[in-house]
Design a protein around this motif. Structure first.
Motif, PDB file in Angstrom:
ATOM      1  N   LEU A   7      -5.643  -5.873 -10.625  1.00 15.61           N
ATOM      2  CA  LEU A   7      -6.522  -6.476 -11.539  1.00 15.61           C
ATOM      3  C   LEU A   7      -5.901  -7.587 -11.998  1.00 15.61           C
ATOM      4  CD1 LEU A   7      -8.909  -3.939 -12.868  1.00 15.61           C
ATOM      5  CD2 LEU A   7      -9.393  -6.136 -12.532  1.00 15.61           C
ATOM      6  N   THR A   9      -5.850 -11.120 -14.165  1.00 16.53           N
ATOM      7  CA  THR A   9      -6.582 -12.162 -15.118  1.00 16.53           C
ATOM      8  C   THR A   9      -5.698 -13.395 -15.242  1.00 16.53           C
ATOM      9  OG1 THR A   9      -5.667 -11.226 -17.072  1.00 16.53           O
ATOM     10  CG2 THR A   9      -7.864 -10.237 -16.285  1.00 16.53           C
ATOM     11  N   GLU A  12      -3.809 -13.207 -21.149  1.00 16.27           N
ATOM     12  CA  GLU A  12      -3.708 -11.923 -21.912  1.00 16.27           C
ATOM     13  C   GLU A  12      -5.170 -11.596 -22.754  1.00 16.27           C
ATOM     14  OE1 GLU A  12      -2.791  -8.169 -23.242  1.00 16.27           O
ATOM     15  OE2 GLU A  12      -1.610  -9.638 -21.790  1.00 16.27           O
ATOM     16  N   GLN A  15      -7.358 -10.146 -20.342  1.00 13.52           N
ATOM     17  CA  GLN A  15      -7.162  -8.749 -19.936  1.00 13.52           C
ATOM     18  C   GLN A  15      -7.123  -7.770 -21.062  1.00 13.52           C
ATOM     19  OE1 GLN A  15      -2.844  -6.862 -18.796  1.00 13.52           O
ATOM     20  NE2 GLN A  15      -3.446  -8.314 -17.212  1.00 13.52           N
ATOM     21  N   ARG A  19      -8.451  -3.914 -20.048  1.00 20.72           N
ATOM     22  CA  ARG A  19      -7.386  -2.826 -20.026  1.00 20.72           C
ATOM     23  C   ARG A  19      -7.602  -1.582 -20.835  1.00 20.72           C
ATOM     24  NH1 ARG A  19      -0.902  -3.639 -18.570  1.00 20.72           N
ATOM     25  NH2 ARG A  19      -0.500  -1.341 -17.877  1.00 20.72           N
ATOM     26  N   ASP A  24      -5.153   2.420 -16.861  1.00 22.50           N
ATOM     27  CA  ASP A  24      -4.303   2.388 -15.397  1.00 22.50           C
ATOM     28  C   ASP A  24      -4.776   3.204 -14.461  1.00 22.50           C
ATOM     29  OD1 ASP A  24      -2.705   0.268 -17.129  1.00 22.50           O
ATOM     30  OD2 ASP A  24      -1.461   2.207 -17.931  1.00 22.50           O
ATOM     31  N   VAL A  31      -4.702   1.611 -11.203  1.00 22.42           N
ATOM     32  CA  VAL A  31      -4.769   0.324 -11.417  1.00 22.42           C
ATOM     33  C   VAL A  31      -3.743  -0.745 -11.747  1.00 22.42           C
ATOM     34  CG1 VAL A  31      -6.260  -1.473 -12.691  1.00 22.42           C
ATOM     35  CG2 VAL A  31      -7.225   0.855 -11.869  1.00 22.42           C
ATOM     36  N   ARG A  32      -3.422  -1.684 -11.051  1.00 22.82           N
ATOM     37  CA  ARG A  32      -2.040  -2.371 -11.628  1.00 22.82           C
ATOM     38  C   ARG A  32      -2.517  -3.705 -12.103  1.00 22.82           C
ATOM     39  NH1 ARG A  32       1.558  -5.184  -6.839  1.00 22.82           N
ATOM     40  NH2 ARG A  32       3.046  -6.267  -8.151  1.00 22.82           N
ATOM     41  N   TRP A  33      -2.201  -4.025 -13.237  1.00 23.93           N
ATOM     42  CA  TRP A  33      -2.772  -5.184 -14.102  1.00 23.93           C
ATOM     43  C   TRP A  33      -1.625  -6.295 -13.937  1.00 23.93           C
ATOM     44  CZ3 TRP A  33      -7.443  -5.089 -16.337  1.00 23.93           C
ATOM     45  CH2 TRP A  33      -8.017  -3.786 -16.521  1.00 23.93           C
TER      46      TRP A  33
END
Length: 215
Positions: A7, A9, A12, A15, A19, A24, A31-33
């Motif tokens: 994911l 963006t 910040e 995001q 988030r 996660d 889920v990896r941000w």
């Protein structure tokens, strides 16, 4: 090990609420941000690095965007992007005082997203353009409805790396609006709800490419 959903963006600011709502994991999927930065260059580097560090089963870029002139979109809409191009590839001509687009060259053609077809019943799908200088007076091309700064680079790198990809945008402004009229907090609320809805639409398992292409 189950491959993650990436994911991405640009900032910040975008995001943080996503988030906080998603966390996660979504169901059984990690889920990896990543905050990729603003503009084509930063985004291209970020996506390439993310793929090197661990190939995701799906990459989603989520963010706010502006509405281009001549469309029926409103600031209440959340859309999926079906094609995107880098609109500021061209040259300013001092002899005419105008921008000459290179949109006829192969390097400047839109990148299509083949994964949106299965989601058209849930989201409006639109064409987009990206520009490193947002809200620039660039010529429109091919029915574009929204403008971002990163989508075209995101699409191009994911396509070339063979990673399935989707781009989700909530609309915060019209491209001619003064900055004081941009509705960023409201757009981020809609983006958060839209992302949850998108994740809930995804097929079970991690063969997203085949399943979204109805193979």
């Amino acid at each position: 090990m189950i491959p993650s959903i990436l994911l991405l963006t640009a900032t910040e600011l975008e995001q943080r609420p996503l988030r906080a709502r998603v966390g996660d994991r979504f169901g059984d999927r990690p889920v990896r941000w990543m905050v990729g930065g603003m503009g084509a260059g930063a985004t291209g580097v970020a996506v390439s690095r993310a793929v090197r560090e661990g190939r995701p089963c799906l990459a989603i870029q989520a963010g706010i965007a502006g509405i281009l002139p001549g469309t029926s979109l409103t600031l209440d809409d959340v859309v999926l992007v079906g094609s995107d191009r880098q609109a500021d590839i061209g040259a300013w001509r001092p002899e005419t005082g105008r921008f000459e687009s290179f949109d006829k060259l192969p390097e400047a053609q839109p990148v299509s997203c083949p994964y949106v077809g299965a989601l058209k019943d849930r989201f409006r799908v639109v064409a987009a353009r990206s520009a490193n200088s947002a809200c620039s007076p660039l010529p429109l091309h091919g029915g574009e409805a929204v403008e971002s700064m990163e989508g075209a680079a995101f699409f191009a790198v994911c396509r070339d790396e063979g990673v399935p990809f989707l781009q989700l945008r909530a609309l915060s402004n019209r491209t001619g609006d003064p900055r004081s009229e941009w509705r960023i907090p409201e757009a981020l609320e809609r983006l958060t709800e839209g992302l949850v809805r998108l994740l809930e639409c995804l097929p079970e398992g991690c063969r997203f490419a085949d399943r979204l292409l109805n193979r």
